[in-house]
Write a protein that holds these residues in place. Structure first.
Motif, PDB file in Angstrom:
ATOM      1  N   TYR A   1       0.848  -1.183   0.000  1.00  0.00           N
ATOM      2  CA  TYR A   1       0.000   0.000   0.000  1.00  0.00           C
ATOM      3  C   TYR A   1       0.883   1.231   0.000  1.00  0.00           C
ATOM      4  O   TYR A   1       1.880   1.282   0.712  1.00  0.00           O
ATOM      5  CB  TYR A   1      -0.905   0.028   1.234  1.00  0.00           C
TER       6      TYR A   1
ATOM      7  N   SER B   1       0.575   5.450   0.361  1.00  0.00           N
ATOM      8  CA  SER B   1      -0.335   6.504   0.802  1.00  0.00           C
ATOM      9  C   SER B   1       0.289   7.870   0.605  1.00  0.00           C
ATOM     10  O   SER B   1       1.500   8.037   0.695  1.00  0.00           O
ATOM     11  CB  SER B   1      -0.686   6.328   2.278  1.00  0.00           C
ATOM     12  N   SER B   2      -0.577   8.831   0.360  1.00  0.00           N
ATOM     13  CA  SER B   2      -0.154  10.224   0.269  1.00  0.00           C
ATOM     14  C   SER B   2      -1.316  11.088   0.763  1.00  0.00           C
ATOM     15  O   SER B   2      -2.390  10.584   1.076  1.00  0.00           O
ATOM     16  CB  SER B   2       0.210  10.588  -1.176  1.00  0.00           C
TER      17      SER B   2
ATOM     18  N   ASP C   1      -3.640  14.454  -0.247  1.00  0.00           N
ATOM     19  CA  ASP C   1      -3.959  15.340  -1.366  1.00  0.00           C
ATOM     20  C   ASP C   1      -3.885  16.810  -0.939  1.00  0.00           C
ATOM     21  O   ASP C   1      -3.598  17.126   0.206  1.00  0.00           O
ATOM     22  CB  ASP C   1      -5.306  14.974  -1.991  1.00  0.00           C
TER      23      ASP C   1
ATOM     24  N   ASN D   1      -4.886   9.497   0.699  1.00  0.00           N
ATOM     25  CA  ASN D   1      -5.140   8.789  -0.548  1.00  0.00           C
ATOM     26  C   ASN D   1      -4.281   7.529  -0.517  1.00  0.00           C
ATOM     27  O   ASN D   1      -3.061   7.611  -0.561  1.00  0.00           O
ATOM     28  CB  ASN D   1      -4.764   9.687  -1.732  1.00  0.00           C
ATOM     29  N   THR D   2      -4.919   6.355  -0.410  1.00  0.00           N
ATOM     30  CA  THR D   2      -4.189   5.099  -0.308  1.00  0.00           C
ATOM     31  C   THR D   2      -4.523   4.203  -1.492  1.00  0.00           C
ATOM     32  O   THR D   2      -5.681   4.057  -1.853  1.00  0.00           O
ATOM     33  CB  THR D   2      -4.537   4.374   1.008  1.00  0.00           C
ATOM     34  N   LYS D   3      -3.511   3.620  -2.076  1.00  0.00           N
ATOM     35  CA  LYS D   3      -3.673   2.711  -3.217  1.00  0.00           C
ATOM     36  C   LYS D   3      -2.996   1.388  -2.907  1.00  0.00           C
ATOM     37  O   LYS D   3      -1.902   1.360  -2.361  1.00  0.00           O
ATOM     38  CB  LYS D   3      -3.022   3.290  -4.479  1.00  0.00           C
ATOM     39  N   ALA D   4      -3.658   0.303  -3.278  1.00  0.00           N
ATOM     40  CA  ALA D   4      -3.043  -1.022  -3.179  1.00  0.00           C
ATOM     41  C   ALA D   4      -2.275  -1.263  -4.472  1.00  0.00           C
ATOM     42  O   ALA D   4      -2.721  -0.905  -5.550  1.00  0.00           O
ATOM     43  CB  ALA D   4      -4.107  -2.091  -3.000  1.00  0.00           C
ATOM     44  N   MET D   5      -1.099  -1.857  -4.340  1.00  0.00           N
ATOM     45  CA  MET D   5      -0.254  -2.114  -5.500  1.00  0.00           C
ATOM     46  C   MET D   5       0.309  -3.519  -5.427  1.00  0.00           C
ATOM     47  O   MET D   5       0.530  -4.043  -4.335  1.00  0.00           O
ATOM     48  CB  MET D   5       0.911  -1.117  -5.538  1.00  0.00           C
TER      49      MET D   5
END
Length: 40
Positions: free
Chosen positions: A19, A21-22, A24, A30-34
């Motif tokens: 994961y 995160s940043s 905005d 803002n968290t994205k799974a990768m």
């Protein structure tokens, strides 16, 4: 920790998803799974 870099590298190599995160411009997270990187 004896060798933190080696321990962290082993943990990264064993994961299948990570994961990132940043925050905005409005201050909301803002968290994205990768998938794990192919090359490190």
């Amino acid at each position: 920790m004896r060798d933190a870099e080696k321990i962290i590298g082993n943990m990264i190599d064993k994961q299948s998803i990570c994961y990132i995160s940043s925050i905005d411009k409005d201050g909301f997270p803002n968290t994205k799974a990768m998938l794990k990187p192919r090359k490190r």
